[in-house]
Design a protein around this motif. Structure first.
Motif, PDB file in Angstrom:
ATOM      1  N   VAL A 170       0.840  -1.200   0.000  1.00 47.04           N
ATOM      2  CA  VAL A 170       0.000   0.000   0.000  1.00 47.04           C
ATOM      3  C   VAL A 170       0.876   1.251   0.000  1.00 47.04           C
ATOM      4  O   VAL A 170       0.659   2.184  -0.777  1.00 47.04           O
ATOM      5  CB  VAL A 170      -0.981  -0.006   1.197  1.00 47.04           C
ATOM      6  CG1 VAL A 170      -1.648   1.353   1.377  1.00 47.04           C
ATOM      7  CG2 VAL A 170      -2.039  -1.083   1.015  1.00 47.04           C
ATOM      8  N   GLU A 219      -7.294   2.515   5.131  1.00 47.51           N
ATOM      9  CA  GLU A 219      -8.413   2.547   4.182  1.00 47.51           C
ATOM     10  C   GLU A 219      -8.147   1.703   2.944  1.00 47.51           C
ATOM     11  O   GLU A 219      -9.083   1.244   2.291  1.00 47.51           O
ATOM     12  CB  GLU A 219      -8.693   3.989   3.743  1.00 47.51           C
ATOM     13  CG  GLU A 219      -9.286   4.856   4.819  1.00 47.51           C
ATOM     14  CD  GLU A 219      -9.328   6.330   4.427  1.00 47.51           C
ATOM     15  OE1 GLU A 219      -8.989   6.664   3.261  1.00 47.51           O
ATOM     16  OE2 GLU A 219      -9.679   7.149   5.280  1.00 47.51           O
ATOM     17  N   ARG A 220      -6.894   1.490   2.620  1.00 43.05           N
ATOM     18  CA  ARG A 220      -6.546   0.776   1.395  1.00 43.05           C
ATOM     19  C   ARG A 220      -6.163  -0.679   1.622  1.00 43.05           C
ATOM     20  O   ARG A 220      -5.864  -1.397   0.665  1.00 43.05           O
ATOM     21  CB  ARG A 220      -5.425   1.530   0.684  1.00 43.05           C
ATOM     22  CG  ARG A 220      -5.983   2.782   0.003  1.00 43.05           C
ATOM     23  CD  ARG A 220      -4.971   3.876  -0.138  1.00 43.05           C
ATOM     24  NE  ARG A 220      -5.574   5.053  -0.750  1.00 43.05           N
ATOM     25  CZ  ARG A 220      -6.254   5.986  -0.063  1.00 43.05           C
ATOM     26  NH1 ARG A 220      -6.416   5.876   1.252  1.00 43.05           N
ATOM     27  NH2 ARG A 220      -6.778   7.030  -0.691  1.00 43.05           N
ATOM     28  N   ALA A 248       1.583   4.677  -2.741  1.00 44.83           N
ATOM     29  CA  ALA A 248       1.157   5.987  -2.233  1.00 44.83           C
ATOM     30  C   ALA A 248       1.769   7.107  -3.073  1.00 44.83           C
ATOM     31  O   ALA A 248       2.874   6.961  -3.600  1.00 44.83           O
ATOM     32  CB  ALA A 248       1.566   6.146  -0.766  1.00 44.83           C
ATOM     33  N   TRP A 253      -4.781   6.609   6.016  1.00 41.26           N
ATOM     34  CA  TRP A 253      -4.759   6.431   4.566  1.00 41.26           C
ATOM     35  C   TRP A 253      -4.392   4.995   4.232  1.00 41.26           C
ATOM     36  O   TRP A 253      -5.010   4.359   3.370  1.00 41.26           O
ATOM     37  CB  TRP A 253      -3.777   7.417   3.942  1.00 41.26           C
ATOM     38  CG  TRP A 253      -3.799   7.498   2.446  1.00 41.26           C
ATOM     39  CD1 TRP A 253      -4.508   8.366   1.673  1.00 41.26           C
ATOM     40  CD2 TRP A 253      -3.075   6.658   1.523  1.00 41.26           C
ATOM     41  NE1 TRP A 253      -4.268   8.128   0.343  1.00 41.26           N
ATOM     42  CE2 TRP A 253      -3.393   7.090   0.215  1.00 41.26           C
ATOM     43  CE3 TRP A 253      -2.187   5.598   1.678  1.00 41.26           C
ATOM     44  CZ2 TRP A 253      -2.863   6.490  -0.923  1.00 41.26           C
ATOM     45  CZ3 TRP A 253      -1.654   4.993   0.535  1.00 41.26           C
ATOM     46  CH2 TRP A 253      -1.992   5.441  -0.739  1.00 41.26           C
TER      47      TRP A 253
END
Length: 133
Positions: A27, A42-43, A31, A39
């Motif tokens: 993740v 959420e992913r 970014a 952040w």
């Protein structure tokens, strides 16, 4: 016996620490720059607690796989290593904990399948040619 679930309810499978670390690094690798733990959370697949994500990020920071920079009262996180880099950091940590590095390295190399041994020898030769060895 687990509580809070009926007899027919199946619990979701637990992920291993290494799997979570790899997911967090993936993740972070996608970014657009430094990002918050929220952040990242959420992913990630599934529903992880914010504290779990913070724990993984903190462990990755301690391993040198991510960097953090102060952003107000919290941190923004930046990847330093990808999955391969994290594995290399783990290998280095194990090697650093051994008294006889030569014996450990010799044992490691001789236990590799022939293809991996040739790959390693090629990488070492290339490193020597580039002046890094």
């Amino acid at each position: 016996m687990r509580t809070g679930h009926g007899a027919g309810d199946a619990l979701p499978p637990r992920r291993g620490q290494g799997e979570l670390e790899a997911q967090v690094l993936a993740v972070l690798g996608g970014a657009p720059g430094p990002v918050t733990a929220a952040w990242v959370r959420e992913r990630l697949p599934g529903t992880l607690a914010y504290t779990t994500v913070m724990t993984i990020l903190t462990r990755l920071h301690a391993k040198g796989a991510v960097a953090r920079e102060r952003a107000g009262r919290s941190f923004d996180w930046i990847p330093v290593a990808d999955g391969a880099g994290l594995a290399a950091l783990r290998m280095r940590k194990v090697l650093d904990g051994e008294a006889d590095r030569q014996a450990v390295l010799a044992s490691f190399v001789t236990s590799l399948p022939p293809g991996d041994e040739q790959l390693l020898r090629g990488l070492l030769a290339r490193t020597d040619e580039e002046g890094g060895g």
